[in-house]
Design a protein around this motif. Structure first.
Motif, PDB file in Angstrom:
ATOM      1  N   ALA A 196       0.836  -1.209   0.000  1.00 18.01           N
ATOM      2  CA  ALA A 196       0.000   0.000   0.000  1.00 18.01           C
ATOM      3  C   ALA A 196       0.868   1.255   0.000  1.00 18.01           C
ATOM      4  CB  ALA A 196      -0.942  -0.007   1.198  1.00 18.01           C
ATOM      5  N   GLU A 197       1.930   1.248   0.796  1.00 18.39           N
ATOM      6  CA  GLU A 197       2.835   2.401   0.812  1.00 18.39           C
ATOM      7  C   GLU A 197       3.536   2.555  -0.537  1.00 18.39           C
ATOM      8  OE1 GLU A 197       3.116   4.767   2.824  1.00 18.39           O
ATOM      9  OE2 GLU A 197       1.997   3.993   4.535  1.00 18.39           O
ATOM     10  N   ASP A 198       3.905   1.440  -1.159  1.00 17.86           N
ATOM     11  CA  ASP A 198       4.516   1.496  -2.485  1.00 17.86           C
ATOM     12  C   ASP A 198       3.552   2.102  -3.498  1.00 17.86           C
ATOM     13  OD1 ASP A 198       6.805   0.321  -1.495  1.00 17.86           O
ATOM     14  OD2 ASP A 198       6.316  -1.696  -2.221  1.00 17.86           O
ATOM     15  N   ALA A 199       2.272   1.744  -3.395  1.00 17.49           N
ATOM     16  CA  ALA A 199       1.266   2.279  -4.317  1.00 17.49           C
ATOM     17  C   ALA A 199       1.086   3.780  -4.118  1.00 17.49           C
ATOM     18  CB  ALA A 199      -0.061   1.549  -4.116  1.00 17.49           C
ATOM     19  N   VAL A 200       1.092   4.223  -2.871  1.00 17.75           N
ATOM     20  CA  VAL A 200       0.987   5.661  -2.596  1.00 17.75           C
ATOM     21  C   VAL A 200       2.188   6.389  -3.190  1.00 17.75           C
ATOM     22  CG1 VAL A 200       0.975   7.412  -0.770  1.00 17.75           C
ATOM     23  CG2 VAL A 200      -0.437   5.356  -0.534  1.00 17.75           C
ATOM     24  N   GLN A 201       3.362   5.833  -3.021  1.00 17.09           N
ATOM     25  CA  GLN A 201       4.584   6.434  -3.560  1.00 17.09           C
ATOM     26  C   GLN A 201       4.523   6.526  -5.086  1.00 17.09           C
ATOM     27  OE1 GLN A 201       6.828   7.633  -1.598  1.00 17.09           O
ATOM     28  NE2 GLN A 201       8.841   7.676  -2.550  1.00 17.09           N
ATOM     29  N   GLU A 202       4.076   5.455  -5.731  1.00 20.32           N
ATOM     30  CA  GLU A 202       3.981   5.453  -7.190  1.00 20.32           C
ATOM     31  C   GLU A 202       2.954   6.480  -7.670  1.00 20.32           C
ATOM     32  OE1 GLU A 202       4.589   4.629 -11.145  1.00 20.32           O
ATOM     33  OE2 GLU A 202       5.816   4.130  -9.382  1.00 20.32           O
ATOM     34  N   THR A 203       1.878   6.652  -6.895  1.00 20.36           N
ATOM     35  CA  THR A 203       0.877   7.664  -7.247  1.00 20.36           C
ATOM     36  C   THR A 203       1.467   9.064  -7.154  1.00 20.36           C
ATOM     37  OG1 THR A 203      -0.883   6.202  -6.449  1.00 20.36           O
ATOM     38  CG2 THR A 203      -1.430   8.537  -6.664  1.00 20.36           C
ATOM     39  N   TRP A 204       2.318   9.279  -6.168  1.00 21.42           N
ATOM     40  CA  TRP A 204       3.003  10.567  -6.053  1.00 21.42           C
ATOM     41  C   TRP A 204       3.899  10.826  -7.269  1.00 21.42           C
ATOM     42  CZ3 TRP A 204       3.517  15.279  -4.528  1.00 21.42           C
ATOM     43  CH2 TRP A 204       4.773  15.900  -4.538  1.00 21.42           C
ATOM     44  N   PHE A 205       4.611   9.802  -7.685  1.00 19.55           N
ATOM     45  CA  PHE A 205       5.474   9.955  -8.858  1.00 19.55           C
ATOM     46  C   PHE A 205       4.657  10.271 -10.104  1.00 19.55           C
ATOM     47  CE2 PHE A 205       8.655   6.895  -6.726  1.00 19.55           C
ATOM     48  CZ  PHE A 205       9.278   7.967  -6.087  1.00 19.55           C
ATOM     49  N   LYS A 206       3.511   9.612 -10.253  1.00 18.99           N
ATOM     50  CA  LYS A 206       2.653   9.870 -11.414  1.00 18.99           C
ATOM     51  C   LYS A 206       2.099  11.291 -11.366  1.00 18.99           C
ATOM     52  CE  LYS A 206       1.270   5.100 -12.411  1.00 18.99           C
ATOM     53  NZ  LYS A 206       1.823   5.098 -13.788  1.00 18.99           N
ATOM     54  N   LEU A 207       1.767  11.761 -10.185  1.00 16.10           N
ATOM     55  CA  LEU A 207       1.309  13.140 -10.044  1.00 16.10           C
ATOM     56  C   LEU A 207       2.403  14.103 -10.481  1.00 16.10           C
ATOM     57  CD1 LEU A 207      -0.699  15.296  -9.029  1.00 16.10           C
ATOM     58  CD2 LEU A 207       0.275  14.993  -6.735  1.00 16.10           C
ATOM     59  N   GLY A 208       3.644  13.801 -10.111  1.00 15.02           N
ATOM     60  CA  GLY A 208       4.760  14.668 -10.461  1.00 15.02           C
ATOM     61  C   GLY A 208       5.034  14.728 -11.950  1.00 15.02           C
ATOM     62  N   ARG A 209       4.582  13.698 -12.685  1.00 18.07           N
ATOM     63  CA  ARG A 209       4.834  13.660 -14.124  1.00 18.07           C
ATOM     64  C   ARG A 209       3.631  14.109 -14.951  1.00 18.07           C
ATOM     65  NH1 ARG A 209       7.189   8.546 -12.483  1.00 18.07           N
ATOM     66  NH2 ARG A 209       5.322   7.453 -13.232  1.00 18.07           N
ATOM     67  N   THR A 210       2.588  14.613 -14.279  1.00 19.35           N
ATOM     68  CA  THR A 210       1.342  14.932 -14.971  1.00 19.35           C
ATOM     69  C   THR A 210       0.942  16.383 -14.732  1.00 19.35           C
ATOM     70  OG1 THR A 210       0.616  12.646 -14.593  1.00 19.35           O
ATOM     71  CG2 THR A 210      -1.063  14.225 -15.281  1.00 19.35           C
ATOM     72  N   ASP A 211       0.454  17.028 -15.754  1.00 17.79           N
ATOM     73  CA  ASP A 211      -0.103  18.375 -15.632  1.00 17.79           C
ATOM     74  C   ASP A 211      -1.544  18.246 -15.155  1.00 17.79           C
ATOM     75  OD1 ASP A 211      -0.984  20.952 -15.786  1.00 17.79           O
ATOM     76  OD2 ASP A 211      -0.769  21.145 -17.970  1.00 17.79           O
ATOM     77  N   VAL A 212      -1.785  18.627 -13.908  1.00 18.01           N
ATOM     78  CA  VAL A 212      -3.126  18.500 -13.336  1.00 18.01           C
ATOM     79  C   VAL A 212      -3.788  19.864 -13.167  1.00 18.01           C
ATOM     80  CG1 VAL A 212      -2.643  16.314 -12.170  1.00 18.01           C
ATOM     81  CG2 VAL A 212      -2.144  18.461 -10.996  1.00 18.01           C
ATOM     82  N   SER A 213      -3.281  20.855 -13.877  1.00 23.01           N
ATOM     83  CA  SER A 213      -3.840  22.200 -13.738  1.00 23.01           C
ATOM     84  C   SER A 213      -5.310  22.257 -14.131  1.00 23.01           C
ATOM     85  CB  SER A 213      -3.041  23.196 -14.587  1.00 23.01           C
ATOM     86  OG  SER A 213      -3.038  22.810 -15.954  1.00 23.01           O
ATOM     87  N   GLY A 214      -5.746  21.340 -15.013  1.00 25.87           N
ATOM     88  CA  GLY A 214      -7.142  21.342 -15.437  1.00 25.87           C
ATOM     89  C   GLY A 214      -8.011  20.353 -14.694  1.00 25.87           C
ATOM     90  N   VAL A 215      -7.452  19.695 -13.676  1.00 30.06           N
ATOM     91  CA  VAL A 215      -8.223  18.705 -12.905  1.00 30.06           C
ATOM     92  C   VAL A 215      -9.047  19.413 -11.848  1.00 30.06           C
ATOM     93  CG1 VAL A 215      -8.083  16.714 -11.368  1.00 30.06           C
ATOM     94  CG2 VAL A 215      -6.532  16.887 -13.320  1.00 30.06           C
ATOM     95  N   ALA A 216     -10.359  19.281 -11.928  1.00 28.50           N
ATOM     96  CA  ALA A 216     -11.238  19.970 -10.983  1.00 28.50           C
ATOM     97  C   ALA A 216     -11.295  19.265  -9.634  1.00 28.50           C
ATOM     98  CB  ALA A 216     -12.644  20.074 -11.574  1.00 28.50           C
ATOM     99  N   ASN A 217     -11.252  17.938  -9.651  1.00 28.12           N
ATOM    100  CA  ASN A 217     -11.345  17.153  -8.414  1.00 28.12           C
ATOM    101  C   ASN A 217     -10.077  16.319  -8.283  1.00 28.12           C
ATOM    102  OD1 ASN A 217     -11.931  15.458  -6.281  1.00 28.12           O
ATOM    103  ND2 ASN A 217     -13.789  14.594  -7.176  1.00 28.12           N
ATOM    104  N   LEU A 218      -9.066  16.890  -7.625  1.00 28.73           N
ATOM    105  CA  LEU A 218      -7.779  16.207  -7.540  1.00 28.73           C
ATOM    106  C   LEU A 218      -7.874  14.935  -6.712  1.00 28.73           C
ATOM    107  CD1 LEU A 218      -4.846  16.280  -8.414  1.00 28.73           C
ATOM    108  CD2 LEU A 218      -4.316  17.559  -6.327  1.00 28.73           C
ATOM    109  N   THR A 219      -8.664  14.945  -5.651  1.00 25.39           N
ATOM    110  CA  THR A 219      -8.815  13.741  -4.839  1.00 25.39           C
ATOM    111  C   THR A 219      -9.390  12.600  -5.670  1.00 25.39           C
ATOM    112  OG1 THR A 219      -9.100  14.994  -2.784  1.00 25.39           O
ATOM    113  CG2 THR A 219      -9.927  12.730  -2.806  1.00 25.39           C
ATOM    114  N   GLY A 220     -10.403  12.910  -6.470  1.00 21.25           N
ATOM    115  CA  GLY A 220     -10.986  11.895  -7.339  1.00 21.25           C
ATOM    116  C   GLY A 220      -9.991  11.390  -8.359  1.00 21.25           C
ATOM    117  N   TRP A 221      -9.200  12.298  -8.916  1.00 20.22           N
ATOM    118  CA  TRP A 221      -8.189  11.902  -9.896  1.00 20.22           C
ATOM    119  C   TRP A 221      -7.151  10.991  -9.253  1.00 20.22           C
ATOM    120  CZ3 TRP A 221      -2.884  12.574 -10.500  1.00 20.22           C
ATOM    121  CH2 TRP A 221      -2.359  12.349 -11.773  1.00 20.22           C
ATOM    122  N   LEU A 222      -6.680  11.363  -8.065  1.00 22.08           N
ATOM    123  CA  LEU A 222      -5.692  10.548  -7.362  1.00 22.08           C
ATOM    124  C   LEU A 222      -6.250   9.176  -7.003  1.00 22.08           C
ATOM    125  CD1 LEU A 222      -4.179  13.260  -4.983  1.00 22.08           C
ATOM    126  CD2 LEU A 222      -2.976  12.110  -6.863  1.00 22.08           C
TER     127      LEU A 222
END
Length: 312
Positions: free
Chosen positions: A43-69
């Protein structure tokens, strides 16, 4: 950030704000991943990988970041489940998922409440038997209210097919999950009665608290594979006296996934965990985790372990 930084987002105030925003969702994402994987480390590995994916993605147009994550970590967990299935060698019948253990009186109150409200081990065992796609559809929709329109592209299905996946999973969960038990105090009383009866060789006392169809799962991990087994029926469980021997020595009352449990302590270190599932006034499931590596990783404070005492 528990080892993560904002470097992947390019630095600067916006990156710092995004890092803070991710931290605010970290507990939610960990809860999703734990239900998907049944493993604290994964689970911690999955959270870490999600952080990395966030860092590689432009989320400026994402209205609901929690839902996207949430959908991102769902996809990450789905890939991990599929990979695990292709290489898994240990039998699922006696597998005990990683427990979330809390020692009353220790730790942060908010974190303790999170652990107490977590999904029970009995339900995690059922989820472990689902296909990866069924598990994702059920967890995301039924536990976290993600729509089937959002789930469909993750599992490469139509929304209607994703709904069917969740429906199949729901039927299996309803057939196997015992549901809520009595209040926490009553559950602890029943667990204590079982321990007292097992220590005293009181077979009538054991029968009084064990459901006739109770199931015991014991997971010793690769180091204690001989201790791994599934025992069905109250009579057969009563005959497993050797399995409870360590709990007759120094032990500590704890809470595992919101249910009563007891931790055996040997030479000041955690040795094994016995967790109870109580329905009505009977114990329906017992989970014994004696895998040395996983027990050592439970994160029990040393000052709590020092309070372990032998029964009177």
């Amino acid at each position: 950030m528990d080892g993560t930084t904002a470097e992947g987002t390019g630095g600067g105030p916006d990156a710092d704000a995004l890092a803070r925003r991710f931290d605010a969702d970290r507990g939610h994402l960990r809860a999703v991943a734990y239900r998907m994987l049944g493993s604290l480390g994964e689970a911690e590995d999955a959270v870490q990988e999600t952080w990395f994916k966030l860092g590689r993605t432009d989320v400026s147009g994402v209205a609901n970041l929690t839902g996207w994550l949430t959908t991102v970590i769902g996809r990450v967990c789905l890939d991990m489940l599929r990979s695990r299935g292709s290489r898994r060698e240990d039998p699922l019948d006696h597998f005990v998922p990683d427990p979330l253990v809390h020692v009353p009186g220790f730790g942060d109150p908010e974190h303790a409440a999170e652990l107490t409200e977590s999904v029970g081990l009995a339900l995690l065992v059922v989820l472990e038997a689902l296909s990866p796609a069924e598990r994702l559809a059920f967890v995301l929709h039924d536990m976290f209210a993600v729509s089937f329109d959002e789930i469909a592209p993750i599992v490469d299905r139509t929304p209607a097919a994703a709904r069917q996946l969740a429906s199949r999973a729901r039927r299996r969960v309803q057939d196997a999950d015992p549901g809520p038990g009595p209040d926490a105090r009553r559950q602890r009383e029943i667990a204590d009665a079982f321990l007292a009866a097992s220590r005293g060789g009181d077979f009538e006392g054991l029968l009084a608290v064990l459901d006739p169809d109770a199931v015991l799962r014991a997971d010793g991990g690769p180091l204690l594979a001989g201790a791994s087994k599934v025992v069905r029926g109250a009579g057969a469980i009563m005959r497993q006296a050797v399995m409870y021997a360590s709990f007759r020595k120094a032990s500590l009352a704890v809470v595992a996934n919101g249910r009563p449990a007891v931790l055996s302590v040997v030479d000041g270190r955690p040795a094994s965990l016995l967790a109870f599932t109580v329905v009505g006034d009977r114990i329906t499931q017992l989970h014994v985790l004696s895998d040395p590596e996983r027990v050592a990783a439970l994160g029990i404070p040393e000052e709590a372990l020092a309070l372990a005492v032998p029964p009177e």
